[in-house]
Write a protein that holds these residues in place. Structure first.
Motif, PDB file in Angstrom:
ATOM      1  N   TYR A 186       0.832  -1.206   0.000  1.00  0.00           N
ATOM      2  CA  TYR A 186       0.000   0.000   0.000  1.00  0.00           C
ATOM      3  C   TYR A 186       0.866   1.256   0.000  1.00  0.00           C
ATOM      4  O   TYR A 186       0.548   2.235  -0.670  1.00  0.00           O
ATOM      5  CB  TYR A 186      -0.949   0.031   1.193  1.00  0.00           C
ATOM      6  CG  TYR A 186      -1.815   1.266   1.164  1.00  0.00           C
ATOM      7  CD1 TYR A 186      -2.931   1.333   0.333  1.00  0.00           C
ATOM      8  CD2 TYR A 186      -1.479   2.397   1.897  1.00  0.00           C
ATOM      9  CE1 TYR A 186      -3.700   2.471   0.251  1.00  0.00           C
ATOM     10  CE2 TYR A 186      -2.249   3.553   1.823  1.00  0.00           C
ATOM     11  CZ  TYR A 186      -3.347   3.587   0.999  1.00  0.00           C
ATOM     12  OH  TYR A 186      -4.103   4.731   0.897  1.00  0.00           O
ATOM     13  N   ALA A 187       1.963   1.215   0.747  1.00  0.00           N
ATOM     14  CA  ALA A 187       2.858   2.380   0.780  1.00  0.00           C
ATOM     15  C   ALA A 187       3.375   2.700  -0.615  1.00  0.00           C
ATOM     16  O   ALA A 187       3.599   3.867  -0.955  1.00  0.00           O
ATOM     17  CB  ALA A 187       4.024   2.114   1.728  1.00  0.00           C
ATOM     18  N   ALA A 188       3.533   1.664  -1.433  1.00  0.00           N
ATOM     19  CA  ALA A 188       3.981   1.851  -2.818  1.00  0.00           C
ATOM     20  C   ALA A 188       2.806   2.030  -3.773  1.00  0.00           C
ATOM     21  O   ALA A 188       3.009   2.214  -4.976  1.00  0.00           O
ATOM     22  CB  ALA A 188       4.819   0.653  -3.265  1.00  0.00           C
ATOM     23  N   PRO A 235      -5.785   1.047 -16.987  1.00  0.00           N
ATOM     24  CA  PRO A 235      -5.141   2.369 -16.830  1.00  0.00           C
ATOM     25  C   PRO A 235      -4.896   2.782 -15.376  1.00  0.00           C
ATOM     26  O   PRO A 235      -4.050   3.636 -15.121  1.00  0.00           O
ATOM     27  CB  PRO A 235      -6.122   3.327 -17.513  1.00  0.00           C
ATOM     28  CG  PRO A 235      -6.958   2.483 -18.399  1.00  0.00           C
ATOM     29  CD  PRO A 235      -7.068   1.170 -17.709  1.00  0.00           C
ATOM     30  N   VAL A 236      -5.635   2.187 -14.422  1.00  0.00           N
ATOM     31  CA  VAL A 236      -5.427   2.571 -13.017  1.00  0.00           C
ATOM     32  C   VAL A 236      -4.393   1.685 -12.338  1.00  0.00           C
ATOM     33  O   VAL A 236      -4.060   1.906 -11.169  1.00  0.00           O
ATOM     34  CB  VAL A 236      -6.749   2.538 -12.205  1.00  0.00           C
ATOM     35  CG1 VAL A 236      -7.772   3.463 -12.816  1.00  0.00           C
ATOM     36  CG2 VAL A 236      -7.291   1.117 -12.068  1.00  0.00           C
ATOM     37  N   THR A 237      -3.877   0.697 -13.065  1.00  0.00           N
ATOM     38  CA  THR A 237      -2.944  -0.250 -12.457  1.00  0.00           C
ATOM     39  C   THR A 237      -1.539  -0.167 -13.048  1.00  0.00           C
ATOM     40  O   THR A 237      -0.733  -1.072 -12.875  1.00  0.00           O
ATOM     41  CB  THR A 237      -3.464  -1.699 -12.602  1.00  0.00           C
ATOM     42  OG1 THR A 237      -3.742  -1.967 -13.989  1.00  0.00           O
ATOM     43  CG2 THR A 237      -4.720  -1.908 -11.790  1.00  0.00           C
ATOM     44  N   ASP A 238      -1.251   0.907 -13.759  1.00  0.00           N
ATOM     45  CA  ASP A 238       0.124   1.103 -14.226  1.00  0.00           C
ATOM     46  C   ASP A 238       0.544   2.535 -13.901  1.00  0.00           C
ATOM     47  O   ASP A 238      -0.088   3.215 -13.099  1.00  0.00           O
ATOM     48  CB  ASP A 238       0.278   0.761 -15.716  1.00  0.00           C
ATOM     49  CG  ASP A 238      -0.640   1.578 -16.619  1.00  0.00           C
ATOM     50  OD1 ASP A 238      -1.031   2.697 -16.217  1.00  0.00           O
ATOM     51  OD2 ASP A 238      -0.964   1.121 -17.722  1.00  0.00           O
ATOM     52  N   HIS A 239       1.601   3.004 -14.551  1.00  0.00           N
ATOM     53  CA  HIS A 239       2.160   4.314 -14.217  1.00  0.00           C
ATOM     54  C   HIS A 239       1.180   5.464 -14.459  1.00  0.00           C
ATOM     55  O   HIS A 239       1.313   6.535 -13.867  1.00  0.00           O
ATOM     56  CB  HIS A 239       3.425   4.554 -15.053  1.00  0.00           C
ATOM     57  CG  HIS A 239       3.144   4.686 -16.519  1.00  0.00           C
ATOM     58  ND1 HIS A 239       2.910   3.590 -17.330  1.00  0.00           N
ATOM     59  CD2 HIS A 239       3.041   5.773 -17.310  1.00  0.00           C
ATOM     60  CE1 HIS A 239       2.680   4.002 -18.564  1.00  0.00           C
ATOM     61  NE2 HIS A 239       2.755   5.325 -18.583  1.00  0.00           N
ATOM     62  N   ARG A 240       0.180   5.241 -15.293  1.00  0.00           N
ATOM     63  CA  ARG A 240      -0.752   6.334 -15.609  1.00  0.00           C
ATOM     64  C   ARG A 240      -1.637   6.684 -14.407  1.00  0.00           C
ATOM     65  O   ARG A 240      -1.904   7.845 -14.148  1.00  0.00           O
ATOM     66  CB  ARG A 240      -1.641   5.941 -16.796  1.00  0.00           C
ATOM     67  CG  ARG A 240      -0.901   5.851 -18.108  1.00  0.00           C
ATOM     68  CD  ARG A 240      -1.797   5.257 -19.177  1.00  0.00           C
ATOM     69  NE  ARG A 240      -2.031   3.818 -18.957  1.00  0.00           N
ATOM     70  CZ  ARG A 240      -2.798   3.068 -19.734  1.00  0.00           C
ATOM     71  NH1 ARG A 240      -3.439   3.612 -20.760  1.00  0.00           N
ATOM     72  NH2 ARG A 240      -2.945   1.772 -19.484  1.00  0.00           N
ATOM     73  N   PHE A 275      -5.424   6.192  -3.606  1.00  0.00           N
ATOM     74  CA  PHE A 275      -6.176   5.125  -4.268  1.00  0.00           C
ATOM     75  C   PHE A 275      -5.329   3.874  -4.458  1.00  0.00           C
ATOM     76  O   PHE A 275      -4.154   3.939  -4.817  1.00  0.00           O
ATOM     77  CB  PHE A 275      -6.675   5.605  -5.632  1.00  0.00           C
ATOM     78  CG  PHE A 275      -7.239   4.503  -6.493  1.00  0.00           C
ATOM     79  CD1 PHE A 275      -8.525   4.033  -6.278  1.00  0.00           C
ATOM     80  CD2 PHE A 275      -6.478   3.934  -7.507  1.00  0.00           C
ATOM     81  CE1 PHE A 275      -9.042   3.009  -7.073  1.00  0.00           C
ATOM     82  CE2 PHE A 275      -6.978   2.916  -8.303  1.00  0.00           C
ATOM     83  CZ  PHE A 275      -8.273   2.462  -8.085  1.00  0.00           C
ATOM     84  N   GLN A 276      -5.956   2.715  -4.222  1.00  0.00           N
ATOM     85  CA  GLN A 276      -5.323   1.429  -4.524  1.00  0.00           C
ATOM     86  C   GLN A 276      -6.398   0.453  -4.998  1.00  0.00           C
ATOM     87  O   GLN A 276      -7.523   0.453  -4.481  1.00  0.00           O
ATOM     88  CB  GLN A 276      -4.624   0.844  -3.303  1.00  0.00           C
ATOM     89  CG  GLN A 276      -3.849  -0.457  -3.609  1.00  0.00           C
ATOM     90  CD  GLN A 276      -3.471  -1.225  -2.359  1.00  0.00           C
ATOM     91  OE1 GLN A 276      -4.206  -1.212  -1.369  1.00  0.00           O
ATOM     92  NE2 GLN A 276      -2.327  -1.881  -2.379  1.00  0.00           N
ATOM     93  N   LEU A 277      -6.040  -0.368  -5.970  1.00  0.00           N
ATOM     94  CA  LEU A 277      -6.952  -1.403  -6.460  1.00  0.00           C
ATOM     95  C   LEU A 277      -6.504  -2.759  -5.926  1.00  0.00           C
ATOM     96  O   LEU A 277      -5.326  -3.113  -5.996  1.00  0.00           O
ATOM     97  CB  LEU A 277      -6.961  -1.429  -7.988  1.00  0.00           C
ATOM     98  CG  LEU A 277      -7.938  -2.431  -8.622  1.00  0.00           C
ATOM     99  CD1 LEU A 277      -9.385  -2.046  -8.326  1.00  0.00           C
ATOM    100  CD2 LEU A 277      -7.726  -2.526 -10.136  1.00  0.00           C
ATOM    101  N   VAL A 278      -7.458  -3.517  -5.389  1.00  0.00           N
ATOM    102  CA  VAL A 278      -7.205  -4.874  -4.901  1.00  0.00           C
ATOM    103  C   VAL A 278      -8.227  -5.798  -5.539  1.00  0.00           C
ATOM    104  O   VAL A 278      -9.422  -5.478  -5.591  1.00  0.00           O
ATOM    105  CB  VAL A 278      -7.325  -4.951  -3.358  1.00  0.00           C
ATOM    106  CG1 VAL A 278      -7.044  -6.372  -2.875  1.00  0.00           C
ATOM    107  CG2 VAL A 278      -6.374  -3.967  -2.696  1.00  0.00           C
ATOM    108  N   ARG A 292      -0.001  -6.741 -13.843  1.00  0.00           N
ATOM    109  CA  ARG A 292      -0.153  -5.393 -13.313  1.00  0.00           C
ATOM    110  C   ARG A 292      -0.261  -5.394 -11.788  1.00  0.00           C
ATOM    111  O   ARG A 292      -0.391  -4.334 -11.177  1.00  0.00           O
ATOM    112  CB  ARG A 292      -1.406  -4.737 -13.911  1.00  0.00           C
ATOM    113  CG  ARG A 292      -1.313  -4.535 -15.417  1.00  0.00           C
ATOM    114  CD  ARG A 292      -2.643  -4.108 -16.014  1.00  0.00           C
ATOM    115  NE  ARG A 292      -2.486  -3.948 -17.452  1.00  0.00           N
ATOM    116  CZ  ARG A 292      -2.086  -2.834 -18.062  1.00  0.00           C
ATOM    117  NH1 ARG A 292      -1.818  -1.764 -17.334  1.00  0.00           N
ATOM    118  NH2 ARG A 292      -1.965  -2.777 -19.360  1.00  0.00           N
ATOM    119  N   PHE A 293      -0.208  -6.572 -11.189  1.00  0.00           N
ATOM    120  CA  PHE A 293      -0.471  -6.707  -9.765  1.00  0.00           C
ATOM    121  C   PHE A 293       0.663  -7.422  -9.037  1.00  0.00           C
ATOM    122  O   PHE A 293       1.322  -8.293  -9.600  1.00  0.00           O
ATOM    123  CB  PHE A 293      -1.754  -7.531  -9.538  1.00  0.00           C
ATOM    124  CG  PHE A 293      -3.010  -6.851  -9.981  1.00  0.00           C
ATOM    125  CD1 PHE A 293      -3.790  -6.155  -9.074  1.00  0.00           C
ATOM    126  CD2 PHE A 293      -3.413  -6.901 -11.307  1.00  0.00           C
ATOM    127  CE1 PHE A 293      -4.956  -5.521  -9.489  1.00  0.00           C
ATOM    128  CE2 PHE A 293      -4.579  -6.273 -11.731  1.00  0.00           C
ATOM    129  CZ  PHE A 293      -5.353  -5.578 -10.810  1.00  0.00           C
TER     130      PHE A 293
END
Length: 268
Positions: free
Chosen positions: A30-32, A121-126, A144-147, A168-169
């Motif tokens: 999460y910190a990352a 798009p929400v799971t890479d550098h963008r 924001f974080q996606l799990v 991506r995960f």
């Protein structure tokens, strides 16, 4: 924290008993702000773990139960008609991206592939979410974080995530707890004494040994908690186990007889 975010805050600590180093590992992820994938069998504690971590981190949590009818619009949003005309309504993924919530997609592979693509798009550098119908690009909030979660042992027979999505995960493997930990969980969650919890766990272990030998899935920790709760409510243990552990898992007469025999071994 704004009013929208506050309604997704978990105010009471969910009970979660760590098995290995998953809590520390997730905190680092999460910190990352690394997107995370939780992999493990049904009812082993994946959803409870996410709830616990959201509480521990003090972050809003938005959970989506994925299904095969879920469309991309169900995740990102759509235009709706009301008495005043047409207005846009954000979907849960968009809300999470705007307010900095943890967005948890439970059993993600149940969703259609064209739906899953919208999370890329929400799971890479963008870290952005295009709302094509609205002509807007939402920049994800820094928190924001996606799990996502799914059961690879079960899903591999039907469908799986594409490599373009998997890579991506980061991933955490979950399994049923060791005997001592599971006894503690059943006793705490169901409110039964340690002796009863131990018997339930032994039944669970016997049932899990039948996975692949007549059962598609073993007896989950969740079902053991259900059985314990029925016992606390006054059902005879044999009846509680039949209702919570045996009948939900199989309709095969021989397999039911085998599981019923395992229950009788400990409770008769």
């Amino acid at each position: 924290m704004n009013d929208i975010a506050s309604q997704y805050i978990i105010t009471e600590e969910p009970y979660y008993c760590p098995v290995t180093d998953e809590v520390d590992t997730y905190e680092a992820a999460y910190a990352a702000r690394m997107p995370m994938m939780l992999k493990g069998p049904t009812g082993c504690g994946k959803s409870r773990f996410v709830e616990y971590m959201a509480w521990k981190l003090g972050k809003p949590l938005i959970t989506v139960a994925c299904n095969e009818d879920m469309t991309a619009s169900d995740l990102v949003g759509r235009f709706l008609l009301d008495k005043d005309g047409t207005k846009w309504q954000d979907g849960p993924l968009t809300v999470a991206a705007r307010i900095g919530a943890i967005c948890y997609l439970d059993e993600v592979v149940e969703a259609r592939q064209d739906t899953i693509v919208v999370i890329h798009p929400v799971t890479d550098h963008r870290r952005e979410l295009p709302l094509e119908k609205r002509g807007e690009v939402v920049k994800c909030h820094p928190d924001f974080q996606l799990v996502i979660s799914y059961n690879p042992g079960y899903q591999s027979l039907m469908k799986d995530l594409k490599q373009s999505t998997k890579q991506r995960f980061g991933a955490l493997d979950f399994d049923y707890p060791d005997t001592t930990t599971e006894i503690e969980i059943i006793s705490r969650e169901a409110g039964v004494d340690k002796t009863t919890a131990e018997k339930l766990v032994q039944i669970g272990e016997r049932g899990r040994n039948l996975k692949g030998h007549g059962l598609d899935e073993g007896i989950s920790t969740r079902l053991l908690v259900y059985a314990g709760q029925l016992i606390v409510k006054g059902l005879e243990p044999v009846v509680a186990c039949r209702v919570a552990l045996v009948r939900p898992l199989t309709d095969d007469p021989d397999m039911r007889e085998t599981l019923d025999a395992a229950v009788s071994t400990f409770f008769e």
